[in-house]
Design an enzyme around this catalytic site. Structure first.
Site, short mmCIF file in Angstrom:
data_model
loop_
_atom_site.label_atom_id
_atom_site.label_comp_id
_atom_site.label_asym_id
_atom_site.label_seq_id
_atom_site.Cartn_x
_atom_site.Cartn_y
_atom_site.Cartn_z
N SER A 160 0.84 -1.20 0.00
CA SER A 160 0.00 0.00 0.00
C SER A 160 0.86 1.24 0.00
O SER A 160 1.98 1.25 0.55
CB SER A 160 -0.86 -0.02 1.27
N TYR A 213 -2.09 -1.69 11.00
CA TYR A 213 -2.37 -2.14 9.63
C TYR A 213 -1.24 -1.71 8.70
O TYR A 213 -0.68 -2.51 7.95
CB TYR A 213 -3.72 -1.58 9.14
N LYS A 268 1.96 -3.87 6.42
CA LYS A 268 2.37 -3.77 5.01
C LYS A 268 3.89 -3.52 4.93
O LYS A 268 4.57 -4.10 4.09
CB LYS A 268 1.59 -2.64 4.30
C1 UD1 Z 1 -7.29 4.31 3.84
C2 UD1 Z 1 -6.24 3.93 4.83
C3 UD1 Z 1 -5.10 3.30 4.09
C4 UD1 Z 1 -5.60 2.10 3.33
C5 UD1 Z 1 -6.73 2.49 2.41
C6 UD1 Z 1 -7.36 1.25 1.83
C7 UD1 Z 1 -6.53 5.55 6.65
C8 UD1 Z 1 -5.91 6.68 7.38
N1 UD1 Z 1 -5.84 5.09 5.59
O1 UD1 Z 1 -6.71 5.28 2.95
O2 UD1 Z 1 -4.10 2.92 4.99
O3 UD1 Z 1 -4.55 1.53 2.60
O4 UD1 Z 1 -7.72 3.19 3.12
O5 UD1 Z 1 -8.34 1.60 0.92
O6 UD1 Z 1 -7.57 5.08 7.00
N2 UD1 Z 1 -12.98 10.78 3.73
C9 UD1 Z 1 -13.98 11.65 4.09
N3 UD1 Z 1 -15.13 11.14 4.63
C10 UD1 Z 1 -15.31 9.79 4.81
C11 UD1 Z 1 -14.28 8.89 4.42
C12 UD1 Z 1 -13.12 9.44 3.89
O7 UD1 Z 1 -13.85 12.86 3.96
O8 UD1 Z 1 -16.37 9.38 5.31
C13 UD1 Z 1 -11.74 11.33 3.13
C14 UD1 Z 1 -10.50 11.04 3.94
O9 UD1 Z 1 -10.27 12.04 4.88
C15 UD1 Z 1 -9.43 10.99 2.84
C16 UD1 Z 1 -10.19 10.50 1.61
O10 UD1 Z 1 -11.57 10.72 1.89
O11 UD1 Z 1 -8.99 12.28 2.59
C17 UD1 Z 1 -9.95 9.03 1.32
O12 UD1 Z 1 -10.22 8.28 2.50
P1 UD1 Z 1 -10.25 6.69 2.49
O13 UD1 Z 1 -11.12 6.21 1.40
O14 UD1 Z 1 -10.55 6.24 3.88
O15 UD1 Z 1 -8.77 6.29 2.08
P2 UD1 Z 1 -7.37 6.68 2.77
O16 UD1 Z 1 -7.54 7.30 4.08
O17 UD1 Z 1 -6.58 7.42 1.75
#
Ligand code: UD1
Length: 340
Positions: free
Chosen positions: A126, A151, A155
């Site tokens: 990842s 997690y 990785k």
């Molecule tokens: C997350 C994990 C990462 C993992 C990946 C798998 C965290 C910190 N990181 O990545 O380690 O490999 O998932 O898919 O959890 N967001 C919102 N509202 C929400 C959900 C997300 O605003 O309800 C935003 C988050 O702040 C982020 C973006 O959307 O900026 C993407 O979030 P997400 O899909 O959870 O992925 P990552 O955090 O990048």
């Protein structure tokens, strides 16, 4: 026909990879413990490809089962290892569960892979290994940063276990693929992401909100140092990601690898903000999304998107789908499973 083992082959990325492998003429054996997947995914794969993969329900934490599996399937030419737990928050609550699930299983598998006539191994890593990288886009040479969660640590340690094993076992050929943010679903809407409970990831949260399962999306933070204040990620269509596994595997099977341990970023190279993802969803779905700004989520980084030149040049692979196409497929899938 070469036989490929796909662990976690009924999961989100695993199932799409099984489809692409079968499309390329590989025979696939799936191992899955069904802890975070459903047996119906097997029907989805069969319906798309016209071929039913061999399926073994097996818990990789039981080393004796792993040994027995390889006794039965001793003609395997390559292993793609997806099976792992992936919820960041849960890993903070249950570190030992994550280390056991993600690392013991890797060790048991590698021990058996080393005994195969062809020890070819692809590992699901990842972009989380880079943490908040200093330079964008992120190259494979960017330093690995201390992990934010157990997690993420699994990785990093997983990569180290493979790298160290490759150093002394020159018959082992491995590639670690560092995924950016996989989203979307197969264009047939027969397989896709099936989050259990409340989704933690952005895109399933968006589609579930639009489908009426969630009231509104919370956008975590709008005060980041980015053009619109929301975080930036590299969202890659899961089918593009699945295809990257097939080309990486072919590289090993054709002995084209230049080192017996290689790493590649798998992303689009394009960074999109949370608001851009919402806009894309609204455009392709024709409906407006209910969302509000909320506090930052702990552990989130500001920005991450991939430098893709290494994968483009060396693997000859490039992501083809746009964000809009990926969002449309995610929405089609959500509508399919909710009968909308
Ligand atoms: C997350 C994990 C990462 C993992 C990946 C798998 C965290 C910190 N990181 O990545 O380690 O490999 O998932 O898919 O959890 N967001 C919102 N509202 C929400 C959900 C997300 O605003 O309800 C935003 C988050 O702040 C982020 C973006 O959307 O900026 C993407 O979030 P997400 O899909 O959870 O992925 P990552 O955090 O990048």
């Amino acid at each position: 026909m070469k036989k490929i083992l796909v662990t976690g082959g009924l999961g989100f990325i695993g199932s799409h990879t099984v489809v692409e492998l079968q499309n390329e003429g590989f025979e696939v054996v799936i191992i899955d413990d069904l802890s975070n997947s459903s047996i119906e995914v097997l029907d989805g794969i069969t319906s798309i490809t016209g071929a039913k993969p061999i399926f073994e329900k097996l818990d990789l934490k039981h080393e004796s089962s792993v040994i027995d599996f390889f006794k039965k399937h001793h003609t395997i030419s390559g292993v793609i290892h997806f099976a792992a737990s992936k919820a960041v928050g849960e890993s903070v609550e249950k570190p030992l569960l994550y280390y056991e699930n993600n690392l013991n299983t890797l060790i048991y598998l590698l021990k058996e892979v080393l005994l195969l006539p062809a020890s070819n191994f692809i590992f699901s890593s990842s972009c989380t290994v880079y943490g908040q990288a200093e330079e964008m886009p992120i190259t494979e040479n960017a330093p690995i940063q201390p992990a934010e969660s157990p997690y993420g640590n699994t990785k990093q340690i997983g990569e180290e276990i493979i790298r160290d094993t490759c150093k002394v076992n020159t018959n082992l050929n491995a590639i670690a693929l560092r995924y950016f943010n996989p989203i979307g679903a197969h264009s047939s809407a027969k397989i896709g992401e099936l989050p259990i409970g409340v989704p933690q990831n952005l895109v399933p949260y968006i589609t579930q909100t639009a489908a009426g399962l969630r009231e509104s999306l919370s956008v975590f933070g709008n005060d980041y140092q980015t053009p619109d204040g929301t975080c930036i990620r590299d969202y890659i269509h899961v089918v593009d990601l699945a295809k990257a596994h097939v080309v990486a595997l072919q590289r090993l099977l054709e002995q084209k690898n230049t080192s017996n341990y290689e790493t590649f970023n798998v992303g689009t190279g394009v960074g999109s903000s949370v608001l851009e993802v919402i806009k894309s969803f609204e455009k392709v779905s024709g409906q407006s999304l209910n969302y509000k700004f909320a506090a930052r989520r702990e552990g989130d980084i500001t920005s991450a998107y991939a430098h893709t030149e290494k994968a483009n040049k060396i693997l000859g692979w490039k992501a083809k789908s746009s964000l809009d196409e990926a969002m449309k497929s995610a929405w089609d899938w959500e509508k399919h499973i909710r009968n909308l």
